[in-house]
Design a protein around this motif. Structure first.
Motif, PDB file in Angstrom:
ATOM      1  N   VAL A 191       0.836  -1.206   0.000  1.00  0.00           N
ATOM      2  CA  VAL A 191       0.000   0.000   0.000  1.00  0.00           C
ATOM      3  C   VAL A 191       0.871   1.256   0.000  1.00  0.00           C
ATOM      4  O   VAL A 191       0.620   2.194  -0.763  1.00  0.00           O
ATOM      5  CB  VAL A 191      -0.979  -0.011   1.195  1.00  0.00           C
ATOM      6  CG1 VAL A 191      -1.688   1.329   1.340  1.00  0.00           C
ATOM      7  CG2 VAL A 191      -1.998  -1.136   1.037  1.00  0.00           C
ATOM      8  N   LEU A 192       1.912   1.276   0.817  1.00  0.00           N
ATOM      9  CA  LEU A 192       2.804   2.437   0.839  1.00  0.00           C
ATOM     10  C   LEU A 192       3.530   2.614  -0.486  1.00  0.00           C
ATOM     11  O   LEU A 192       3.805   3.739  -0.908  1.00  0.00           O
ATOM     12  CB  LEU A 192       3.805   2.337   1.986  1.00  0.00           C
ATOM     13  CG  LEU A 192       3.214   2.611   3.365  1.00  0.00           C
ATOM     14  CD1 LEU A 192       4.257   2.346   4.447  1.00  0.00           C
ATOM     15  CD2 LEU A 192       2.675   4.024   3.466  1.00  0.00           C
ATOM     16  N   GLY A 193       3.820   1.508  -1.164  1.00  0.00           N
ATOM     17  CA  GLY A 193       4.452   1.588  -2.476  1.00  0.00           C
ATOM     18  C   GLY A 193       3.570   2.283  -3.491  1.00  0.00           C
ATOM     19  O   GLY A 193       4.065   2.969  -4.397  1.00  0.00           O
ATOM     20  N   THR A 194       2.274   2.132  -3.351  1.00  0.00           N
ATOM     21  CA  THR A 194       1.326   2.813  -4.234  1.00  0.00           C
ATOM     22  C   THR A 194       1.034   4.228  -3.739  1.00  0.00           C
ATOM     23  O   THR A 194       0.889   5.155  -4.533  1.00  0.00           O
ATOM     24  CB  THR A 194       0.003   2.019  -4.314  1.00  0.00           C
ATOM     25  OG1 THR A 194       0.277   0.728  -4.854  1.00  0.00           O
ATOM     26  CG2 THR A 194      -1.031   2.725  -5.175  1.00  0.00           C
ATOM     27  N   ALA A 195       0.966   4.402  -2.434  1.00  0.00           N
ATOM     28  CA  ALA A 195       0.514   5.666  -1.845  1.00  0.00           C
ATOM     29  C   ALA A 195       1.588   6.751  -1.779  1.00  0.00           C
ATOM     30  O   ALA A 195       1.256   7.940  -1.769  1.00  0.00           O
ATOM     31  CB  ALA A 195      -0.032   5.410  -0.445  1.00  0.00           C
ATOM     32  N   TRP A 196       2.872   6.371  -1.736  1.00  0.00           N
ATOM     33  CA  TRP A 196       3.904   7.367  -1.438  1.00  0.00           C
ATOM     34  C   TRP A 196       3.886   8.602  -2.337  1.00  0.00           C
ATOM     35  O   TRP A 196       4.063   9.714  -1.833  1.00  0.00           O
ATOM     36  CB  TRP A 196       5.307   6.750  -1.373  1.00  0.00           C
ATOM     37  CG  TRP A 196       5.926   6.431  -2.698  1.00  0.00           C
ATOM     38  CD1 TRP A 196       5.908   5.241  -3.345  1.00  0.00           C
ATOM     39  CD2 TRP A 196       6.643   7.331  -3.549  1.00  0.00           C
ATOM     40  NE1 TRP A 196       6.562   5.331  -4.541  1.00  0.00           N
ATOM     41  CE2 TRP A 196       7.026   6.613  -4.685  1.00  0.00           C
ATOM     42  CE3 TRP A 196       6.992   8.678  -3.458  1.00  0.00           C
ATOM     43  CZ2 TRP A 196       7.736   7.190  -5.742  1.00  0.00           C
ATOM     44  CZ3 TRP A 196       7.711   9.261  -4.507  1.00  0.00           C
ATOM     45  CH2 TRP A 196       8.073   8.523  -5.630  1.00  0.00           C
ATOM     46  N   PRO A 197       3.660   8.476  -3.658  1.00  0.00           N
ATOM     47  CA  PRO A 197       3.669   9.713  -4.463  1.00  0.00           C
ATOM     48  C   PRO A 197       2.564  10.684  -4.045  1.00  0.00           C
ATOM     49  O   PRO A 197       2.757  11.900  -4.034  1.00  0.00           O
ATOM     50  CB  PRO A 197       3.458   9.222  -5.894  1.00  0.00           C
ATOM     51  CG  PRO A 197       3.769   7.771  -5.874  1.00  0.00           C
ATOM     52  CD  PRO A 197       3.463   7.290  -4.498  1.00  0.00           C
TER      53      PRO A 197
END
Length: 127
Positions: free
Chosen positions: A43-49
């Motif tokens: 989820v963080l990999g998708t959310a970070w931007p």
């Protein structure tokens, strides 16, 4: 002393958390709907931007001053979240298809502006 109806009670970090939560829910739902992993790292990999975009939006609009205001805070934070998030995804060679941009814009607009509308109503009702 009367309060500004756009300044709800509570510390600004709590309101920042609502924007962060909107981004994390968006990323989680997206990953689940595409049958991708929905663990915290995924989820963080998708959310970070989008989290970066949200942080920039908060900084540029000085959201901590009136975190529940739609303008001049909510709309700029929402637009910065989407625009910077998409720009960072493009730089990272992640998907930025038109359908994804539209869904992202609508979902984050609903949630990031929605909680501000609710908070504003409560603040006006408390006056």
């Amino acid at each position: 002393m009367t309060r500004d109806p756009q300044t709800a009670a509570g510390p600004p970090p709590a309101f920042l958390l609502l924007d962060v939560l909107a981004v994390l829910v968006f990323a989680t739902i997206g990953r689940i709907s595409h049958d991708e992993g929905a663990g915290p790292v995924d989820v963080l990999g998708t959310a970070w931007p989008f989290l970066v975009g949200c942080a920039v939006g908060w900084a540029l609009s000085r959201a901590w001053r009136r975190p529940t205001a739609l303008r001049p805070v909510g709309v700029p934070v929402w637009l910065a979240t989407v625009a910077i998030g998409m720009a960072l995804r493009a730089l990272a060679d992640a998907g930025t298809e038109l359908s994804f941009v539209v869904v992202t814009t609508l979902f984050l607009g609903l949630f990031m502006l929605g909680w501000r509308l609710v908070a504003g109503r409560f603040a006006r009702g408390a006056r």
